[in-house]
Design a protein around this motif. Sequence first.
Motif, PDB file in Angstrom:
ATOM      1  N   ARG A  13       0.836  -1.202   0.000  1.00 41.43           N
ATOM      2  CA  ARG A  13       0.000   0.000   0.000  1.00 41.43           C
ATOM      3  C   ARG A  13       0.875   1.259   0.000  1.00 41.43           C
ATOM      4  N   LEU A  67      -1.814  14.146   2.225  1.00 42.76           N
ATOM      5  CA  LEU A  67      -2.307  13.037   3.022  1.00 42.76           C
ATOM      6  C   LEU A  67      -3.783  12.768   2.735  1.00 42.76           C
ATOM      7  N   SER A  68      -4.575  13.815   2.607  1.00 43.39           N
ATOM      8  CA  SER A  68      -5.999  13.634   2.288  1.00 43.39           C
ATOM      9  C   SER A  68      -6.176  12.987   0.927  1.00 43.39           C
ATOM     10  N   ALA A  71      -5.205   9.348   1.295  1.00 47.32           N
ATOM     11  CA  ALA A  71      -6.224   8.616   2.053  1.00 47.32           C
ATOM     12  C   ALA A  71      -7.448   8.345   1.190  1.00 47.32           C
ATOM     13  N   ARG A  72      -7.851   9.334   0.436  1.00 46.25           N
ATOM     14  CA  ARG A  72      -9.007   9.157  -0.456  1.00 46.25           C
ATOM     15  C   ARG A  72      -8.713   8.059  -1.473  1.00 46.25           C
ATOM     16  N   ALA A  74      -6.741   5.606  -1.089  1.00 48.46           N
ATOM     17  CA  ALA A  74      -6.649   4.326  -0.388  1.00 48.46           C
ATOM     18  C   ALA A  74      -7.995   3.894   0.185  1.00 48.46           C
ATOM     19  N   GLN A  76      -9.539   5.227   2.846  1.00 49.72           N
ATOM     20  CA  GLN A  76      -9.531   5.241   4.305  1.00 49.72           C
ATOM     21  C   GLN A  76      -9.381   6.656   4.814  1.00 49.72           C
ATOM     22  N   SER A  77      -9.500   6.824   6.102  1.00 48.70           N
ATOM     23  CA  SER A  77      -9.404   8.162   6.667  1.00 48.70           C
ATOM     24  C   SER A  77      -7.946   8.613   6.713  1.00 48.70           C
ATOM     25  N   ALA A  78      -7.766   9.919   6.679  1.00 51.98           N
ATOM     26  CA  ALA A  78      -6.415  10.481   6.748  1.00 51.98           C
ATOM     27  C   ALA A  78      -5.755  10.135   8.074  1.00 51.98           C
ATOM     28  N   SER A  79      -6.527  10.107   9.154  1.00 53.68           N
ATOM     29  CA  SER A  79      -5.940   9.818  10.465  1.00 53.68           C
ATOM     30  C   SER A  79      -5.420   8.381  10.538  1.00 53.68           C
ATOM     31  N   LEU A  81      -4.479   6.532   7.924  1.00 52.01           N
ATOM     32  CA  LEU A  81      -3.320   6.462   7.039  1.00 52.01           C
ATOM     33  C   LEU A  81      -2.099   7.100   7.700  1.00 52.01           C
ATOM     34  N   GLU A  84      -0.613   4.641  10.079  1.00 53.61           N
ATOM     35  CA  GLU A  84       0.095   3.579   9.357  1.00 53.61           C
ATOM     36  C   GLU A  84       1.432   4.065   8.816  1.00 53.61           C
TER      37      GLU A  84
END
Length: 121
Positions: A13, A67-68, A71-72, A74, A76-79, A81, A84
Amino acid sequence: MASLQADEQLLRRALHLSGRLGSGGLHGLRALFVQHQQAALFDSWVGNGRNEETTAAVIVAVLGDRLSLLARAAGQSASVLAEELAVLLPRLVDELTPQGVLPPPQPGRLARWRDFLRGRP
């Protein structure tokens, strides 16, 4: 401790998402850390000594709006990600710099890693 399968999945990922950060590879990523006064942190991952730990807050600060977008992409949420990446980036950078220095920029290197992980020659 995460399982080997979970580590491999997270590495896949990260490599996929890193392609979305834009060009520059490790040098580009380091430049982002330098811009946010985190050069010593990044350099600890490159060097042969102990890797300094980072936090999701540092990842958020360094990657900013990227990051946003990651995350989008992926799903998932930015927090999540950021959490991780806070675990993965030190390990990934360390593994990609076994000599303790950033390798010279090599166009296509990331694509070769992605192809390798996908089982392509």
